[in-house]
Design a protein around this motif. Sequence first.
Motif, PDB file in Angstrom:
ATOM      1  N   MET A 157      13.882 -35.483  13.128  1.00  0.00           N
ATOM      2  CA  MET A 157      12.980 -34.360  12.905  1.00  0.00           C
ATOM      3  C   MET A 157      11.674 -34.810  12.247  1.00  0.00           C
ATOM      4  SD  MET A 157      14.431 -31.679  14.210  1.00  0.00           S
ATOM      5  CE  MET A 157      14.943 -32.871  15.460  1.00  0.00           C
ATOM      6  N   MET A 158      11.768 -35.757  11.312  1.00  0.00           N
ATOM      7  CA  MET A 158      10.575 -36.253  10.646  1.00  0.00           C
ATOM      8  C   MET A 158       9.672 -37.011  11.623  1.00  0.00           C
ATOM      9  SD  MET A 158      12.207 -37.407   6.965  1.00  0.00           S
ATOM     10  CE  MET A 158      10.653 -37.791   6.177  1.00  0.00           C
ATOM     11  N   ALA A 159      10.287 -37.754  12.543  1.00  0.00           N
ATOM     12  CA  ALA A 159       9.499 -38.458  13.565  1.00  0.00           C
ATOM     13  C   ALA A 159       8.803 -37.457  14.481  1.00  0.00           C
ATOM     14  CB  ALA A 159      10.410 -39.377  14.376  1.00  0.00           C
ATOM     15  N   GLU A 160       9.485 -36.371  14.812  1.00  0.00           N
ATOM     16  CA  GLU A 160       8.862 -35.340  15.654  1.00  0.00           C
ATOM     17  C   GLU A 160       7.722 -34.647  14.911  1.00  0.00           C
ATOM     18  OE1 GLU A 160      11.703 -32.697  17.411  1.00  0.00           O
ATOM     19  OE2 GLU A 160      12.745 -34.314  18.484  1.00  0.00           O
ATOM     20  N   HIS A 161       7.864 -34.503  13.596  1.00  0.00           N
ATOM     21  CA  HIS A 161       6.765 -33.934  12.804  1.00  0.00           C
ATOM     22  C   HIS A 161       5.512 -34.783  12.951  1.00  0.00           C
ATOM     23  CE1 HIS A 161       9.662 -31.706   9.819  1.00  0.00           C
ATOM     24  NE2 HIS A 161       9.512 -31.080  10.961  1.00  0.00           N
ATOM     25  N   GLU A 162       5.681 -36.088  12.926  1.00  0.00           N
ATOM     26  CA  GLU A 162       4.533 -36.981  13.088  1.00  0.00           C
ATOM     27  C   GLU A 162       3.868 -36.750  14.446  1.00  0.00           C
ATOM     28  OE1 GLU A 162       3.017 -39.187  11.064  1.00  0.00           O
ATOM     29  OE2 GLU A 162       4.296 -38.373   9.477  1.00  0.00           O
ATOM     30  N   GLY A 163       4.689 -36.537  15.455  1.00  0.00           N
ATOM     31  CA  GLY A 163       4.153 -36.263  16.791  1.00  0.00           C
ATOM     32  C   GLY A 163       3.351 -34.979  16.833  1.00  0.00           C
ATOM     33  N   HIS A 164       3.836 -33.943  16.132  1.00  0.00           N
ATOM     34  CA  HIS A 164       3.121 -32.669  16.092  1.00  0.00           C
ATOM     35  C   HIS A 164       1.748 -32.850  15.445  1.00  0.00           C
ATOM     36  CE1 HIS A 164       6.729 -30.924  17.479  1.00  0.00           C
ATOM     37  NE2 HIS A 164       7.311 -30.704  16.321  1.00  0.00           N
ATOM     38  N   VAL A 165       1.703 -33.585  14.337  1.00  0.00           N
ATOM     39  CA  VAL A 165       0.443 -33.800  13.620  1.00  0.00           C
ATOM     40  C   VAL A 165      -0.554 -34.547  14.508  1.00  0.00           C
ATOM     41  CG1 VAL A 165      -0.640 -34.994  11.678  1.00  0.00           C
ATOM     42  CG2 VAL A 165       1.504 -33.751  11.335  1.00  0.00           C
ATOM     43  N   GLN A 166      -0.090 -35.553  15.213  1.00  0.00           N
ATOM     44  CA  GLN A 166      -0.970 -36.323  16.092  1.00  0.00           C
ATOM     45  C   GLN A 166      -1.517 -35.461  17.226  1.00  0.00           C
ATOM     46  OE1 GLN A 166       1.276 -39.768  17.352  1.00  0.00           O
ATOM     47  NE2 GLN A 166       1.581 -40.471  15.241  1.00  0.00           N
ATOM     48  N   GLU A 167      -0.689 -34.557  17.754  1.00  0.00           N
ATOM     49  CA  GLU A 167      -1.148 -33.695  18.849  1.00  0.00           C
ATOM     50  C   GLU A 167      -2.230 -32.726  18.397  1.00  0.00           C
ATOM     51  OE1 GLU A 167       1.279 -31.690  21.495  1.00  0.00           O
ATOM     52  OE2 GLU A 167       2.523 -33.406  22.041  1.00  0.00           O
ATOM     53  N   LEU A 168      -2.174 -32.318  17.120  1.00  0.00           N
ATOM     54  CA  LEU A 168      -3.144 -31.346  16.628  1.00  0.00           C
ATOM     55  C   LEU A 168      -4.565 -31.898  16.635  1.00  0.00           C
ATOM     56  CD1 LEU A 168      -1.282 -29.623  13.659  1.00  0.00           C
ATOM     57  CD2 LEU A 168      -1.699 -28.740  15.960  1.00  0.00           C
ATOM     58  N   ALA A 169      -4.695 -33.234  16.663  1.00  0.00           N
ATOM     59  CA  ALA A 169      -6.031 -33.821  16.733  1.00  0.00           C
ATOM     60  C   ALA A 169      -6.737 -33.373  18.009  1.00  0.00           C
ATOM     61  CB  ALA A 169      -5.944 -35.337  16.678  1.00  0.00           C
ATOM     62  N   ARG A 170      -5.953 -33.055  19.032  1.00  0.00           N
ATOM     63  CA  ARG A 170      -6.521 -32.605  20.307  1.00  0.00           C
ATOM     64  C   ARG A 170      -7.246 -31.271  20.150  1.00  0.00           C
ATOM     65  NH1 ARG A 170      -9.106 -33.236  24.783  1.00  0.00           N
ATOM     66  NH2 ARG A 170      -8.278 -32.180  26.625  1.00  0.00           N
ATOM     67  N   LEU A 171      -6.820 -30.465  19.178  1.00  0.00           N
ATOM     68  CA  LEU A 171      -7.477 -29.177  18.952  1.00  0.00           C
ATOM     69  C   LEU A 171      -8.941 -29.359  18.577  1.00  0.00           C
ATOM     70  CD1 LEU A 171      -4.953 -26.904  17.017  1.00  0.00           C
ATOM     71  CD2 LEU A 171      -5.858 -26.578  19.315  1.00  0.00           C
ATOM     72  N   ASP A 172      -9.217 -30.350  17.730  1.00  0.00           N
ATOM     73  CA  ASP A 172     -10.600 -30.594  17.338  1.00  0.00           C
ATOM     74  C   ASP A 172     -11.455 -30.955  18.541  1.00  0.00           C
ATOM     75  OD1 ASP A 172     -10.403 -30.007  14.682  1.00  0.00           O
ATOM     76  OD2 ASP A 172     -10.044 -32.057  14.027  1.00  0.00           O
ATOM     77  N   GLU A 173     -10.883 -31.729  19.449  1.00  0.00           N
ATOM     78  CA  GLU A 173     -11.623 -32.126  20.641  1.00  0.00           C
ATOM     79  C   GLU A 173     -11.920 -30.917  21.525  1.00  0.00           C
ATOM     80  OE1 GLU A 173      -9.536 -35.177  22.715  1.00  0.00           O
ATOM     81  OE2 GLU A 173      -9.078 -36.315  20.906  1.00  0.00           O
ATOM     82  N   LEU A 174     -10.934 -30.052  21.699  1.00  0.00           N
ATOM     83  CA  LEU A 174     -11.078 -28.905  22.590  1.00  0.00           C
ATOM     84  C   LEU A 174     -11.990 -27.820  22.019  1.00  0.00           C
ATOM     85  CD1 LEU A 174      -7.366 -28.557  23.765  1.00  0.00           C
ATOM     86  CD2 LEU A 174      -9.298 -29.229  25.191  1.00  0.00           C
ATOM     87  N   THR A 175     -11.988 -27.670  20.696  1.00  0.00           N
ATOM     88  CA  THR A 175     -12.689 -26.548  20.070  1.00  0.00           C
ATOM     89  C   THR A 175     -13.915 -26.958  19.265  1.00  0.00           C
ATOM     90  OG1 THR A 175     -11.361 -26.653  18.035  1.00  0.00           O
ATOM     91  CG2 THR A 175     -10.489 -25.321  19.858  1.00  0.00           C
ATOM     92  N   GLY A 176     -14.213 -28.249  19.207  1.00  0.00           N
ATOM     93  CA  GLY A 176     -15.341 -28.678  18.381  1.00  0.00           C
ATOM     94  C   GLY A 176     -15.103 -28.403  16.914  1.00  0.00           C
ATOM     95  N   GLY A 177     -13.860 -28.659  16.472  1.00  0.00           N
ATOM     96  CA  GLY A 177     -13.534 -28.426  15.072  1.00  0.00           C
ATOM     97  C   GLY A 177     -13.318 -26.969  14.727  1.00  0.00           C
ATOM     98  N   CYS A 178     -13.000 -26.154  15.729  1.00  0.00           N
ATOM     99  CA  CYS A 178     -12.779 -24.708  15.546  1.00  0.00           C
ATOM    100  C   CYS A 178     -14.022 -24.010  14.983  1.00  0.00           C
ATOM    101  CB  CYS A 178     -11.567 -24.447  14.645  1.00  0.00           C
ATOM    102  SG  CYS A 178      -9.987 -24.612  15.498  1.00  0.00           S
ATOM    103  N   VAL A 179     -15.187 -24.485  15.402  1.00  0.00           N
ATOM    104  CA  VAL A 179     -16.448 -23.835  15.002  1.00  0.00           C
ATOM    105  C   VAL A 179     -16.969 -23.047  16.199  1.00  0.00           C
ATOM    106  CG1 VAL A 179     -18.807 -24.167  14.212  1.00  0.00           C
ATOM    107  CG2 VAL A 179     -16.986 -25.682  13.388  1.00  0.00           C
ATOM    108  N   PRO A 180     -16.941 -21.724  16.132  1.00  0.00           N
ATOM    109  CA  PRO A 180     -17.416 -20.932  17.278  1.00  0.00           C
ATOM    110  C   PRO A 180     -18.905 -21.099  17.483  1.00  0.00           C
ATOM    111  CG  PRO A 180     -17.004 -19.517  15.387  1.00  0.00           C
ATOM    112  CD  PRO A 180     -16.499 -20.868  15.015  1.00  0.00           C
ATOM    113  N   PRO A 181     -19.364 -21.088  18.719  1.00  0.00           N
ATOM    114  CA  PRO A 181     -20.798 -21.242  18.987  1.00  0.00           C
ATOM    115  C   PRO A 181     -21.573 -20.007  18.545  1.00  0.00           C
ATOM    116  CG  PRO A 181     -19.641 -20.649  20.990  1.00  0.00           C
ATOM    117  CD  PRO A 181     -18.586 -20.903  19.962  1.00  0.00           C
TER     118      PRO A 181
END
Length: 224
Positions: A157-181
Amino acid sequence: MSMLDRSLAQLAQELPGATAVFHQYRLSFCCGGEHTLREAAIKRGVDVKEIAAALAALSGAALDAKNVDTLSDADLVEFILNRFHKVHREQLAELKRLAHRVESVHGDNPACPHGLTEFLHHLALELEHHMQKEEAILFPMLVQGQGSMAGAPLRVMMAEHEGHVQELARLDELTGGCVPPEGACNTWRALYLGLEAFVADLASHIHLENDVLFARNLKGAVHG
């Protein structure tokens, strides 16, 4: 100012989860967001106090300050199930709905988070699979006092947690850091607010499991 006298747009942009309540009661916060909650509820013919209570419950969940360090394993598991597992399922369902609307309506905007709906769908499936394993296998062992025998599933479960955290980096790429235009609609702003709340909740969730619940059980776990 009372919550009832604040506009739907304000609530959608400041209170994560509010859009799901508005959707449930069919209140338009995007195009009709200038109306106050009271006005919108009366116009729709729904119970104003009922909606206000649902929104107040969201505020209460966000401000939960329970001292989890003092809880037993059984109480801590119950807290995690109610505060995080249940909430993540609700969050991701609403975030997928909002992301799909933003991508559908604003696809020609260069700042549109193309691929966000698909990413959230994938993340929701992975997180659901992870939570189901905890609920069916690991948590029952901990509740029954079998933590010393749970070394292997704890580490998985702890190893899967690490995977979840790494995937969240993709959110910054898709949303520009969650800053709306500039000029983003209420739905777009609510989406990014909800994403930020989800990321913060997931971080708290992982910390609570890794550093409190799992850590205390790993101390006496049988290695193998």
